[in-house]
Scaffold this active site. Sequence first.
Site, PDB file in Angstrom:
ATOM      1  N   GLU A  74      -3.438  -8.806   3.538  1.00  0.00           N
ATOM      2  CA  GLU A  74      -3.258  -9.239   4.930  1.00  0.00           C
ATOM      3  C   GLU A  74      -4.422  -8.832   5.826  1.00  0.00           C
ATOM      4  O   GLU A  74      -4.508  -9.292   6.973  1.00  0.00           O
ATOM      5  CB  GLU A  74      -1.940  -8.668   5.486  1.00  0.00           C
ATOM      6  CG  GLU A  74      -1.955  -7.206   5.938  1.00  0.00           C
ATOM      7  CD  GLU A  74      -1.959  -6.161   4.816  1.00  0.00           C
ATOM      8  OE1 GLU A  74      -2.065  -6.558   3.639  1.00  0.00           O
ATOM      9  OE2 GLU A  74      -1.876  -4.954   5.123  1.00  0.00           O
ATOM     10  N   HIS A 107      -4.429  -4.738   0.199  1.00  0.00           N
ATOM     11  CA  HIS A 107      -4.154  -5.235   1.556  1.00  0.00           C
ATOM     12  C   HIS A 107      -4.606  -6.689   1.708  1.00  0.00           C
ATOM     13  O   HIS A 107      -5.582  -6.966   2.409  1.00  0.00           O
ATOM     14  CB  HIS A 107      -4.902  -4.388   2.587  1.00  0.00           C
ATOM     15  CG  HIS A 107      -4.255  -3.090   2.884  1.00  0.00           C
ATOM     16  ND1 HIS A 107      -3.067  -2.978   3.585  1.00  0.00           N
ATOM     17  CD2 HIS A 107      -4.620  -1.825   2.586  1.00  0.00           C
ATOM     18  CE1 HIS A 107      -2.744  -1.710   3.713  1.00  0.00           C
ATOM     19  NE2 HIS A 107      -3.662  -0.986   3.110  1.00  0.00           N
ATOM     20  N   CYS A 145       0.826  -1.210   0.000  1.00  0.00           N
ATOM     21  CA  CYS A 145       0.000   0.000   0.000  1.00  0.00           C
ATOM     22  C   CYS A 145       0.869   1.272   0.000  1.00  0.00           C
ATOM     23  O   CYS A 145       1.573   1.504  -0.969  1.00  0.00           O
ATOM     24  CB  CYS A 145      -1.006  -0.035   1.141  1.00  0.00           C
ATOM     25  SG  CYS A 145      -2.389   1.086   0.791  1.00  0.00           S
TER      26      CYS A 145
HETATM   27  C1  LIG Z   1      -2.642   3.737   2.404  1.00  0.00           C
HETATM   28  C2  LIG Z   1      -2.181   2.684   3.312  1.00  0.00           C
HETATM   29  O1  LIG Z   1      -1.037   2.345   3.361  1.00  0.00           O
HETATM   30  S1  LIG Z   1      -3.360   1.992   4.290  1.00  0.00           S
HETATM   31  C3  LIG Z   1      -2.502   1.575   5.721  1.00  0.00           C
HETATM   32  C4  LIG Z   1      -2.701   2.564   6.804  1.00  0.00           C
HETATM   33  N1  LIG Z   1      -3.931   2.299   7.472  1.00  0.00           N
HETATM   34  C5  LIG Z   1      -4.075   2.374   8.778  1.00  0.00           C
HETATM   35  O2  LIG Z   1      -3.160   2.669   9.524  1.00  0.00           O
HETATM   36  C6  LIG Z   1      -5.416   2.083   9.285  1.00  0.00           C
HETATM   37  C7  LIG Z   1      -5.471   2.113  10.772  1.00  0.00           C
HETATM   38  N2  LIG Z   1      -5.184   3.447  11.311  1.00  0.00           N
HETATM   39  C8  LIG Z   1      -6.122   4.178  11.950  1.00  0.00           C
HETATM   40  O3  LIG Z   1      -7.274   3.767  12.014  1.00  0.00           O
HETATM   41  C9  LIG Z   1      -5.717   5.493  12.565  1.00  0.00           C
HETATM   42  O4  LIG Z   1      -4.511   5.967  11.989  1.00  0.00           O
HETATM   43  C10 LIG Z   1      -5.546   5.359  14.106  1.00  0.00           C
HETATM   44  C11 LIG Z   1      -6.892   5.017  14.698  1.00  0.00           C
HETATM   45  C12 LIG Z   1      -4.542   4.283  14.459  1.00  0.00           C
HETATM   46  C13 LIG Z   1      -5.029   6.688  14.658  1.00  0.00           C
HETATM   47  O5  LIG Z   1      -5.951   7.682  14.301  1.00  0.00           O
HETATM   48  P1  LIG Z   1      -5.714   9.237  14.725  1.00  0.00           P
HETATM   49  O6  LIG Z   1      -5.322   9.286  16.163  1.00  0.00           O
HETATM   50  O7  LIG Z   1      -6.886  10.013  14.234  1.00  0.00           O
HETATM   51  O8  LIG Z   1      -4.467   9.679  13.933  1.00  0.00           O
HETATM   52  P2  LIG Z   1      -4.173   9.535  12.364  1.00  0.00           P
HETATM   53  O9  LIG Z   1      -5.224   8.826  11.599  1.00  0.00           O
HETATM   54  O10 LIG Z   1      -3.746  10.901  11.919  1.00  0.00           O
HETATM   55  O11 LIG Z   1      -2.928   8.587  12.401  1.00  0.00           O
HETATM   56  C14 LIG Z   1      -1.776   8.971  13.083  1.00  0.00           C
HETATM   57  C15 LIG Z   1      -0.690   8.160  12.454  1.00  0.00           C
HETATM   58  O12 LIG Z   1      -0.429   8.656  11.165  1.00  0.00           O
HETATM   59  C16 LIG Z   1       0.962   8.618  10.933  1.00  0.00           C
HETATM   60  N3  LIG Z   1       1.406   9.989  10.714  1.00  0.00           N
HETATM   61  C17 LIG Z   1       0.646  11.103  10.732  1.00  0.00           C
HETATM   62  N4  LIG Z   1       1.395  12.163  10.380  1.00  0.00           N
HETATM   63  C18 LIG Z   1       2.620  11.713  10.114  1.00  0.00           C
HETATM   64  C19 LIG Z   1       3.832  12.315   9.660  1.00  0.00           C
HETATM   65  N5  LIG Z   1       3.943  13.613   9.372  1.00  0.00           N
HETATM   66  N6  LIG Z   1       4.889  11.513   9.487  1.00  0.00           N
HETATM   67  C20 LIG Z   1       4.825  10.206   9.739  1.00  0.00           C
HETATM   68  N7  LIG Z   1       3.718   9.574  10.167  1.00  0.00           N
HETATM   69  C21 LIG Z   1       2.632  10.336  10.341  1.00  0.00           C
HETATM   70  C22 LIG Z   1       1.596   7.967  12.115  1.00  0.00           C
HETATM   71  O13 LIG Z   1       1.687   6.573  11.846  1.00  0.00           O
HETATM   72  C23 LIG Z   1       0.608   8.218  13.213  1.00  0.00           C
HETATM   73  O14 LIG Z   1       0.524   7.229  14.197  1.00  0.00           O
HETATM   74  P3  LIG Z   1       1.758   6.825  15.095  1.00  0.00           P
HETATM   75  O15 LIG Z   1       2.419   8.088  15.512  1.00  0.00           O
HETATM   76  O16 LIG Z   1       1.180   6.037  16.218  1.00  0.00           O
HETATM   77  O17 LIG Z   1       2.663   5.977  14.237  1.00  0.00           O
HETATM   78  N1  LIG Z   2      -6.510   2.213   5.022  1.00  0.00           N
HETATM   79  C1  LIG Z   2      -6.304   3.522   5.539  1.00  0.00           C
HETATM   80  C2  LIG Z   2      -6.210   4.560   4.469  1.00  0.00           C
HETATM   81  C3  LIG Z   2      -5.684   5.833   5.015  1.00  0.00           C
HETATM   82  O1  LIG Z   2      -4.349   6.002   4.634  1.00  0.00           O
HETATM   83  C4  LIG Z   2      -7.415   3.849   6.511  1.00  0.00           C
HETATM   84  O2  LIG Z   2      -8.588   3.757   6.147  1.00  0.00           O
HETATM   85  O3  LIG Z   2      -7.069   4.202   7.607  1.00  0.00           O
END
Ligand SMILES: CC(=O)SCCNC(=O)CCNC(=O)[C@H](O)C(C)(C)COP(=O)(O)OP(=O)(O)OC[C@H]1O[C@@H](n2cnc3c(N)ncnc32)[C@H](O)[C@@H]1OP(=O)(O)O
Ligand SMILES: N[C@@H](CCO)C(=O)O
Length: 302
Positions: free
Chosen positions: A237, A235, A142
């Site tokens: 996984e 994804h 991703c």
């Molecule tokens: C497109 C893809 O690759 S899909 C894969 C990513 N998908 C996911 O992570 C899905 C699950 N994640 C989530 O549901 C949410 O991120 C949550 C619930 C874990 C946290 O939500 P929120 O508290 O609203 O924060 P938000 O959505 O902005 O996520 C924060 C995360 O974004 C990332 N992030 C945000 N800004 C930055 C930045 N400038 N640089 C690096 N990482 C960043 C970090 O990973 C941060 O979490 P961490 O510090 O614990 O590593």
């Molecule tokens: N799969 C991710 C996309 C955001 O980068 C989410 O829904 O949190």
Amino acid sequence: MPINIPKDLPAKEILEQENIFVMDEERAYSQDIRPLNIVILNLMPEKEKAETQLLRLLGNSPLQVNVTFLRPATHEPKTTSKHHLDQFYTIFPHIRHRKFDGMIITGAPVEQMPFEEVTYWDELTDIMEWTKTNVTSTLHICWGAQAGLYYHYGIPKYPLPEKCFGVFNHTLEVKNVKLLRGFDDVFRMPHSRHTDVKREDIEKVPELMILSVADKAGVCLVTSNDGRRIFLTGHPEYDATTLKDEYERDLAKGLPIQPPESYFPNDDPSQPPLNTWRSHANLLFVNWLNYYVYQETPYIWE
Ligand SMILES: CC(=O)SCCNC(=O)CCNC(=O)[C@H](O)C(C)(C)COP(=O)(O)OP(=O)(O)OC[C@H]1O[C@@H](n2cnc3c(N)ncnc32)[C@H](O)[C@@H]1OP(=O)(O)O
Ligand SMILES: N[C@@H](CCO)C(=O)O
């Protein structure tokens, strides 16, 4: 064959309950075979969930797999506990002298910002440069795939008008490629992203081959011709309920979000979703481990 992981990793108990063959380090030392060394750069905020999902797929092969968890040293994570990170994770300076048979670079919820604004971007580019000499094959998932395509080949990502969100049908663009060995002609995989890479940008790079596309999710699977870099925009996984969790999370935040497409039975979000991509997820990881890692990596490589 089993997967070797630290004795106290939370994923161990979960995987054992699922009959996934897990062996702890103490027992593995008595075996006189060479395990594969795989490093997982875990960029997901919820690291424990990603660990379980990836180990489940890495554990379904006849090969012993030693897993090293890596996290960026240049980002202070807020979601995963420091205790968990201290117990199970290492950082790049501690492993950069080593060789790894395989590497996974996960997704990350940072796709809507320019790559250069990601706190650990410089560190990630150092790591991706290092993979050229120190890793036999790297699987990028991703956002990890977008980052790898951008860093290695200059391929940009583009914002989508609405989130690509659902479980889509994929077809094979190339036959007889080892990564797709045993695949059905049509297979399903979840996608969940706000950005995309374009087919025409990838087709301009002679070193890259598009292996699979989805009707509504675009390019899904790309490999370098030598198999040393694999890019996966979906994804495989994800658990059955991951898209549901993301959907409910965004609804609760009042974000504009449609239910994941082709996911809930009868498209009814009140019904429990079914996992309809598990078999191909397992096959993809087994094929990668077997043909791109195990068959290619030197037996003595330190
Ligand atoms: C497109 C893809 O690759 S899909 C894969 C990513 N998908 C996911 O992570 C899905 C699950 N994640 C989530 O549901 C949410 O991120 C949550 C619930 C874990 C946290 O939500 P929120 O508290 O609203 O924060 P938000 O959505 O902005 O996520 C924060 C995360 O974004 C990332 N992030 C945000 N800004 C930055 C930045 N400038 N640089 C690096 N990482 C960043 C970090 O990973 C941060 O979490 P961490 O510090 O614990 O590593
Ligand atoms: N799969 C991710 C996309 C955001 O980068 C989410 O829904 O949190």
